[in-house]
Write an enzyme that holds these catalytic residues in place. Structure first.
Site, PDB file in Angstrom:
ATOM      1  N   GLY A  64       0.771  -1.245   0.000  1.00 57.10           N
ATOM      2  CA  GLY A  64       0.000   0.000   0.000  1.00 57.10           C
ATOM      3  C   GLY A  64       0.797   1.286   0.000  1.00 57.10           C
ATOM      4  CD  GLU A 118       1.829   0.455   6.707  1.00 61.06           C
ATOM      5  OE1 GLU A 118       1.862   0.457   5.461  1.00 61.06           O
ATOM      6  OE2 GLU A 118       1.793  -0.582   7.373  1.00 61.06           O
ATOM      7  CG  ASP A 119      -0.738   1.790   3.270  1.00 62.21           C
ATOM      8  OD1 ASP A 119      -0.334   1.390   4.378  1.00 62.21           O
ATOM      9  OD2 ASP A 119      -1.374   1.056   2.495  1.00 62.21           O
ATOM     10  CG  ASP A 122      -7.357  -0.155  11.749  1.00 59.14           C
ATOM     11  OD1 ASP A 122      -7.759   0.550  12.693  1.00 59.14           O
ATOM     12  OD2 ASP A 122      -8.077  -1.000  11.199  1.00 59.14           O
ATOM     13  CG  PHE A 171     -11.995   0.125   3.918  1.00 61.13           C
ATOM     14  CD1 PHE A 171     -11.042  -0.693   4.505  1.00 61.13           C
ATOM     15  CD2 PHE A 171     -12.054   0.183   2.531  1.00 61.13           C
ATOM     16  CE1 PHE A 171     -10.171  -1.442   3.728  1.00 61.13           C
ATOM     17  CE2 PHE A 171     -11.185  -0.569   1.748  1.00 61.13           C
ATOM     18  CZ  PHE A 171     -10.243  -1.385   2.354  1.00 61.13           C
ATOM     19  CB  VAL A 172      -9.473   5.409   3.167  1.00 59.39           C
ATOM     20  CG1 VAL A 172     -10.276   6.296   4.074  1.00 59.39           C
ATOM     21  CG2 VAL A 172      -8.209   4.961   3.877  1.00 59.39           C
ATOM     22  CG  ASP A 178      -5.866  -3.354  -1.656  1.00 62.16           C
ATOM     23  OD1 ASP A 178      -5.396  -2.980  -0.563  1.00 62.16           O
ATOM     24  OD2 ASP A 178      -6.220  -4.520  -1.880  1.00 62.16           O
ATOM     25  NE  ARG A 184      -2.485  -2.777  -4.056  1.00 52.97           N
ATOM     26  CZ  ARG A 184      -2.487  -2.963  -2.733  1.00 52.97           C
ATOM     27  NH1 ARG A 184      -2.336  -1.942  -1.935  1.00 52.97           N
ATOM     28  NH2 ARG A 184      -2.650  -4.159  -2.226  1.00 52.97           N
TER      29      ARG A 184
HETATM   30  P1  5GP Z   1      -3.047  -2.398  11.513  1.00 54.57           P
HETATM   31  O1  5GP Z   1      -2.065  -3.496  11.805  1.00 54.57           O
HETATM   32  O2  5GP Z   1      -2.495  -1.043  11.880  1.00 54.57           O
HETATM   33  O3  5GP Z   1      -4.374  -2.662  12.147  1.00 54.57           O
HETATM   34  O4  5GP Z   1      -3.342  -2.438   9.950  1.00 54.57           O
HETATM   35  C1  5GP Z   1      -2.501  -1.800   9.051  1.00 54.57           C
HETATM   36  C2  5GP Z   1      -2.661  -2.334   7.648  1.00 54.57           C
HETATM   37  O5  5GP Z   1      -4.034  -2.627   7.386  1.00 54.57           O
HETATM   38  C3  5GP Z   1      -2.269  -1.294   6.602  1.00 54.57           C
HETATM   39  O6  5GP Z   1      -0.934  -1.458   6.225  1.00 54.57           O
HETATM   40  C4  5GP Z   1      -3.195  -1.580   5.462  1.00 54.57           C
HETATM   41  O7  5GP Z   1      -2.628  -2.556   4.623  1.00 54.57           O
HETATM   42  C5  5GP Z   1      -4.415  -2.149   6.112  1.00 54.57           C
HETATM   43  N1  5GP Z   1      -5.496  -1.163   6.306  1.00 54.57           N
HETATM   44  C6  5GP Z   1      -5.900  -0.602   7.462  1.00 54.57           C
HETATM   45  N2  5GP Z   1      -6.917   0.251   7.269  1.00 54.57           N
HETATM   46  C7  5GP Z   1      -7.143   0.251   5.943  1.00 54.57           C
HETATM   47  C8  5GP Z   1      -8.067   0.985   5.106  1.00 54.57           C
HETATM   48  O8  5GP Z   1      -8.888   1.804   5.537  1.00 54.57           O
HETATM   49  N3  5GP Z   1      -7.969   0.755   3.780  1.00 54.57           N
HETATM   50  C9  5GP Z   1      -7.088  -0.140   3.242  1.00 54.57           C
HETATM   51  N4  5GP Z   1      -7.103  -0.285   1.909  1.00 54.57           N
HETATM   52  N5  5GP Z   1      -6.215  -0.835   3.994  1.00 54.57           N
HETATM   53  C10 5GP Z   1      -6.238  -0.637   5.329  1.00 54.57           C
END
Ligand code: 5GP
Length: 193
Positions: A64, A118-119, A122, A171-172, A178, A184
């Site tokens: 991402g 990181e993109d 969460d 969710f974005v 993606d 993407r």
């Molecule tokens: P975390 O471990 O912080 O819960 O999740 C991080 C990863 O979840 C990000 O690198 C991304 O790949 C994915 N992710 C979290 N939120 C979103 C979202 O709103 N949209 C998308 N496309 N991916 C997300």
């Protein structure tokens, strides 16, 4: 004046609000390309200032972050290195909570200043695991630059030093992010409508 429609999947949701249908979900425009560009410049300026005299190693976390990383890096005026890692915990639109191991790190990072790129963050679990793994390899420092942080008021597993946008828990997609592998390539960020 409504924005130019640059994809066959785009349509007007209500008035000038652009929307995008991807598979079963509808997304509406959220953060524009120009707002993102401005924010990326600000983050790069902070990093250029903070790392003056050092040679950081940027580690974009694929997939991402590839667009964010390429825009950010072109604004970095320091000597720096770049390598890519992969670590994903997502399927569909909700975290599975299942973390895979870090892959792609083929060089020594001992005594290096690392900036993970990181993109979106969460829960922060993905990044805290990656950061922990890197620290165990004898890095000098590990910081995080994330374009988006979700739910800023919530407790996160890790604190990024550089944050582009704080958003609610939604969710974005777009700008590298993606939904089920699609979206993407969109220039702007979209949120679920
Ligand atoms: P975390 O471990 O912080 O819960 O999740 C991080 C990863 O979840 C990000 O690198 C991304 O790949 C994915 N992710 C979290 N939120 C979103 C979202 O709103 N949209 C998308 N496309 N991916 C997300």
């Amino acid at each position: 004046m409504p924005d130019k429609i640059d994809s066959p999947n785009l349509f007007y949701l209500c008035g000038p609000t652009l929307a995008m249908k991807i598979k079963d979900l509808t997304f509406k425009k959220f953060i524009s390309e120009s707002e993102i560009r401005q924010k990326v410049s600000e983050l790069a300026a902070q990093i250029n200032h903070d790392y003056a005299g050092r040679v950081p190693l940027f580690l974009p976390v694929l997939n991402g972050s590839f667009i964010f990383a390429s825009d950010l890096l072109r604004e970095i005026s320091l000597d720096c290195r770049v390598s890519f890692v992969k670590h994903s915990s997502y399927q569909g639109t909700a975290s599975t909570g299942q973390l895979k191991t870090l892959i792609g790190l083929n060089e020594s990072i001992f005594n290096h200043d690392i900036i993970l790129v990181e993109d979106i963050m969460d829960t922060g679990l993905t990044l805290s695991k990656v950061a922990e793994e890197l620290r165990s390899l004898g890095t000098r420092s590990v910081e995080i630059a994330t374009l988006i942080r979700k739910a800023p008021a919530r407790e996160h597993a890790v604190q990024p030093k550089y944050i582009g946008f704080d958003i609610d828990n939604e969710f974005v997609l777009g700008y590298g992010l993606d939904y089920e592998g699609l979206g993407r390539n969109l220039r702007d960020l979209y949120q679920q409508a």
